[in-house]
Design a protein around this motif. Sequence first.
Motif, PDB file in Angstrom:
ATOM      1  N   VAL A 171      48.739  23.604   4.199  1.00 50.87           N
ATOM      2  CA  VAL A 171      49.900  22.883   3.679  1.00 50.87           C
ATOM      3  C   VAL A 171      50.611  22.146   4.813  1.00 50.87           C
ATOM      4  N   GLN A 172      50.800  22.808   5.934  1.00 52.55           N
ATOM      5  CA  GLN A 172      51.451  22.166   7.076  1.00 52.55           C
ATOM      6  C   GLN A 172      50.679  20.932   7.531  1.00 52.55           C
ATOM      7  N   ASN A 173      49.357  21.042   7.580  1.00 53.33           N
ATOM      8  CA  ASN A 173      48.544  19.892   7.997  1.00 53.33           C
ATOM      9  C   ASN A 173      48.612  18.758   6.985  1.00 53.33           C
ATOM     10  N   THR A 174      48.595  19.111   5.692  1.00 56.13           N
ATOM     11  CA  THR A 174      48.685  18.087   4.653  1.00 56.13           C
ATOM     12  C   THR A 174      50.016  17.356   4.728  1.00 56.13           C
ATOM     13  N   VAL A 175      51.102  18.104   4.890  1.00 57.29           N
ATOM     14  CA  VAL A 175      52.435  17.500   5.005  1.00 57.29           C
ATOM     15  C   VAL A 175      52.507  16.608   6.239  1.00 57.29           C
ATOM     16  N   ALA A 176      52.013  17.098   7.365  1.00 58.31           N
ATOM     17  CA  ALA A 176      52.049  16.317   8.605  1.00 58.31           C
ATOM     18  C   ALA A 176      51.225  15.041   8.460  1.00 58.31           C
TER      19      ALA A 176
END
Length: 298
Positions: free
Chosen positions: A53-58
């Motif tokens: 999720v963090q990578n997708t948001v970033a």
Amino acid sequence: MRTYFSAALSVAFLVLLAVLVPVSALSAWVDLEIDDTDRYVAAVAPLASDADVQNTVADLITDEAMKQIDVGPLQDTVRDFLHQAVRSFTTTDAFQAAWNAANRTAHEAVTAALDGESGESVTIDLAPVTEKVKQNLVDNGVPFADQIPVQHTDIQIVSADRADQMRQSFRWLRAAGVWPAVGTLVFALLAVVLAWVGGGPGRRGSALAALAATAVAGAGFALGALVLRGALALARNRVLAEVPGSETDGAAAVYDALTGSLRTTVWIVFGTGLAVAVCAVAARIWVRRVLPAPSSGA
């Protein structure tokens, strides 16, 4: 020769429970989690710490920002720098708060999509997250941070076509609430009671019939749990197949978080049903051995 719980009736009882159990679980899940904003947010809150999720948001925030930034040959360098800064922010408490706010808003979109007449995709709007990211980076003097656009940037959870297909089913499940679950339990108990009442002569016959019904009920609950597990896996594959490739990991994490309680329910019901079935069979064997059979003249 008289039978206390005929094979045909046992099969019908088993199949009926295999259908009722997953429907009951889904109906209760929709009523207790999907329709409840606080429970919905609580279910997805831990995803703020999920690497996918963090990578997708970033990725999404950085991609939108780079559409506004032109630094010529330094474009890739600036993108990597900005992506790292955004990715670093996703590990903070401020991101957790922004993620919760985004999902509280997303819950409104989910219920609106399920209530609507025509298909809009179900998404999580990252605008509240983007706003927090931008403010944090600007406050820390990160170059080009002031050029990050605060606009609708969505993680798609369910496509518009899939939402249309789900809408009618969800309307029925939402209307039913927890009552199918209550009805399934009452139905199983009633079947056991009727088996006892309609059993053979004497306590032995009644006990054997009731235990046979109990064993079939336990097996039905276990089978229904497996049917639900298969349905969840199939639905997951179909939903993710329609999500854009760059958002698949994030969408998968959200799907798994929202259905986590259902998967837990699957194994609880399966284990309980199997245990009940095994114990009922063991008890039936014990009754046959311990209690004397009625005499032929009885």
